[in-house]
Design a protein around this motif. Structure first.
Motif, PDB file in Angstrom:
ATOM      1  N   PRO A  22     -42.372  25.272 -17.982  1.00  0.00           N
ATOM      2  CA  PRO A  22     -41.964  24.517 -18.659  1.00  0.00           C
ATOM      3  C   PRO A  22     -41.024  24.766 -19.316  1.00  0.00           C
ATOM      4  CG  PRO A  22     -43.789  24.704 -19.829  1.00  0.00           C
ATOM      5  CD  PRO A  22     -43.497  25.678 -18.782  1.00  0.00           C
ATOM      6  N   SER A  57     -35.885  24.425 -10.011  1.00  0.00           N
ATOM      7  CA  SER A  57     -36.212  24.175 -11.887  1.00  0.00           C
ATOM      8  C   SER A  57     -35.677  24.700 -12.722  1.00  0.00           C
ATOM      9  CB  SER A  57     -37.678  24.143 -12.264  1.00  0.00           C
ATOM     10  OG  SER A  57     -38.699  25.073 -11.857  1.00  0.00           O
ATOM     11  N   ARG A 102     -39.369  16.673 -16.261  1.00  0.00           N
ATOM     12  CA  ARG A 102     -37.677  16.836 -16.904  1.00  0.00           C
ATOM     13  C   ARG A 102     -37.033  14.863 -17.305  1.00  0.00           C
ATOM     14  NH1 ARG A 102     -36.347  22.236 -15.355  1.00  0.00           N
ATOM     15  NH2 ARG A 102     -37.787  23.484 -16.406  1.00  0.00           N
ATOM     16  N   CYS A 135     -39.691  11.519 -16.665  1.00  0.00           N
ATOM     17  CA  CYS A 135     -38.577  11.467 -15.404  1.00  0.00           C
ATOM     18  C   CYS A 135     -38.566  10.382 -15.194  1.00  0.00           C
ATOM     19  CB  CYS A 135     -39.334  11.851 -13.955  1.00  0.00           C
ATOM     20  SG  CYS A 135     -40.040  13.805 -13.866  1.00  0.00           S
ATOM     21  N   THR A 161     -31.869  16.997 -16.492  1.00  0.00           N
ATOM     22  CA  THR A 161     -31.464  18.024 -15.918  1.00  0.00           C
ATOM     23  C   THR A 161     -31.160  18.031 -14.271  1.00  0.00           C
ATOM     24  OG1 THR A 161     -33.676  17.600 -15.140  1.00  0.00           O
ATOM     25  CG2 THR A 161     -33.318  18.522 -18.195  1.00  0.00           C
ATOM     26  N   THR A 175     -33.408  18.199 -12.071  1.00  0.00           N
ATOM     27  CA  THR A 175     -34.596  18.609 -11.693  1.00  0.00           C
ATOM     28  C   THR A 175     -35.459  17.628 -10.714  1.00  0.00           C
ATOM     29  OG1 THR A 175     -34.847  20.383 -13.851  1.00  0.00           O
ATOM     30  CG2 THR A 175     -36.683  19.996 -12.325  1.00  0.00           C
TER      31      THR A 175
END
Length: 379
Positions: free
Chosen positions: A365, A222, A54, A104, A58, A60
């Motif tokens: 995902p 998530s 991610r 990431c 986001t 996350t």
């Protein structure tokens, strides 16, 4: 050794602008006197939350600018052997790590700060002599072989543990697909969280940071929504940090079993006893809790109806077939193996064996798995 009365530093941070992040990180180290823990020549491993591929936007995963600022501080103190390591959900392989580091933002953070990305996917057994449920854990080598571990969590809600903070983040020290095994061994939330307490005592991070600039509310860790909260927290004690973070998000500590077990075991203090240094802050009073965060109100109905009410009211994962791409990540992470992929390339949950650990929700995902419960019971 976890110091049960360790203070927590709380500092405002409204953006991930590099200079602002560096100023805040340096101030956390100063407020808590953390430079005394550092020495040239030591091996330091930074453990962020990299649960899945991610982008930082986001909310996350741990933001790479916070990790880079910590690395730069360590380098300024003469610590040159610094690595970034995590075992995200799914397979623990070099190829998987490469993809996650890139998406990431950790690849860029390492390049800019001079840290090393971990690609050692070996692990070994580490004893937990004070464990109540587990007397040892398999721990990834960059964590078990480090002289000092810095735990850098992303502040989020969590469909099983309510809060994903400093203590929960250490679950990523368990290699790859061994994590679902723990969900299967400990399907009861209280037991699972007590296992996390054993794990935290085993890893014993020296420093824990919480990235709460952009947090995740709702169905984390998530599948929730981004919420700007503009804070960072730090402590030598991850339980103390989580206690303060729970207060900041107005999540009742009694509902967070890592904290209730930490209190019972003398590893932290009650919320109002924790010393907080740095900036004053107001709690986020409308922070959205996960849909799985429920109370047992079945006692309010006649006894003969309670089993039906519990079954109907209990949250469960639900697959949105229109969004499911049949990638199999949910089946791969399902502890009891109760998810299959149909001939139409769609995931199917066989609920008779579902333990409601929400691993599938966490690892999807494309966000095709929701947490469903009857809105009738939102009382």
């Amino acid at each position: 050794m976890i110091r049960p009365d360790a203070p927590v530093s709380a500092l405002h941070l409204n953006s991930y602008e590099p200079d602002a992040v560096q100023t805040v990180v340096d101030r956390h180290f100063s407020l808590l006197g953390l430079d005394a823990l550092l020495r040239p020549g030591m091996r330091v491993t930074i453990k962020p939350n990299l649960v899945m591929k991610r982008t930082p936007q986001t909310a996350t995963t741990t933001h790479p600018q916070l990790v880079a600022a910590i690395v730069r501080h360590l380098k300024g103190c003469g610590v040159t052997d610094v690595s970034i390591a995590d075992s995200p959900g799914g397979l623990y392989t070099v190829q998987a790590l490469k993809g996650i580091y890139a998406v990431c933002g950790m690849e860029q953070a390492a390049r800019e700060s001079g840290a090393q990305l971990n690609f050692d996917v070996s692990y070994g057994e580490v004893a937990c002599p004070d464990g109540e449920l587990c007397r040892s854990f398999q721990i990834i080598h960059p964590i078990s072989q480090a002289d000092l571990v810095i735990n850098v969590c992303k502040l989020k809600t969590h469909c099983m543990t309510v809060l994903s903070g400093g203590v929960k983040n250490l679950f990523g020290c368990v290699p790859g697909l061994m994590k679902p095994e723990f969900h299967y061994r400990f399907p009861d939330k209280n037991q699972f969280c007590n296992m996390l307490v054993d794990l935290c005592r085993t890893v014993a991070p020296a420093i824990t940071f919480a990235d709460a600039v952009e947090s995740m509310e709702g169905n984390g860790p998530s599948g929730g929504s981004v919420r700007h909260t503009g804070m960072t927290f730090c402590s030598e004690n991850p339980f103390q940090l989580d206690m303060v973070a729970a207060g900041f998000l107005t999540l009742p500590p009694q509902d967070i079993y890592t904290l209730t077990n930490g209190l019972r075991r003398g590893l932290c203090q009650e919320q109002d006893a924790v010393a907080v240094l740095g900036d004053a802050f107001e709690p986020v009073r409308d922070f959205k809790k996960p849909d799985s965060h429920t109370i047992d109100f079945s006692q309010r109905v006649p006894a003969f109806l309670r089993p039906v009410v519990k079954r109907l009211a209990s949250p469960r994962p639900k697959i949105d077939r229109s969004r499911c791409v049949g990638c199999g990540k949910c089946a791969e992470s399902c502890p009891p193996g109760t998810i299959t992929i149909t001939a139409e390339k769609k995931a199917r949950i066989h609920y008779q064996n579902c333990i409601k650990c929400f691993c599938c929700h966490e690892m999807c995902p494309v966000r095709a798995i929701d947490v469903r419960r009857l809105k009738l019971f939102d009382i």
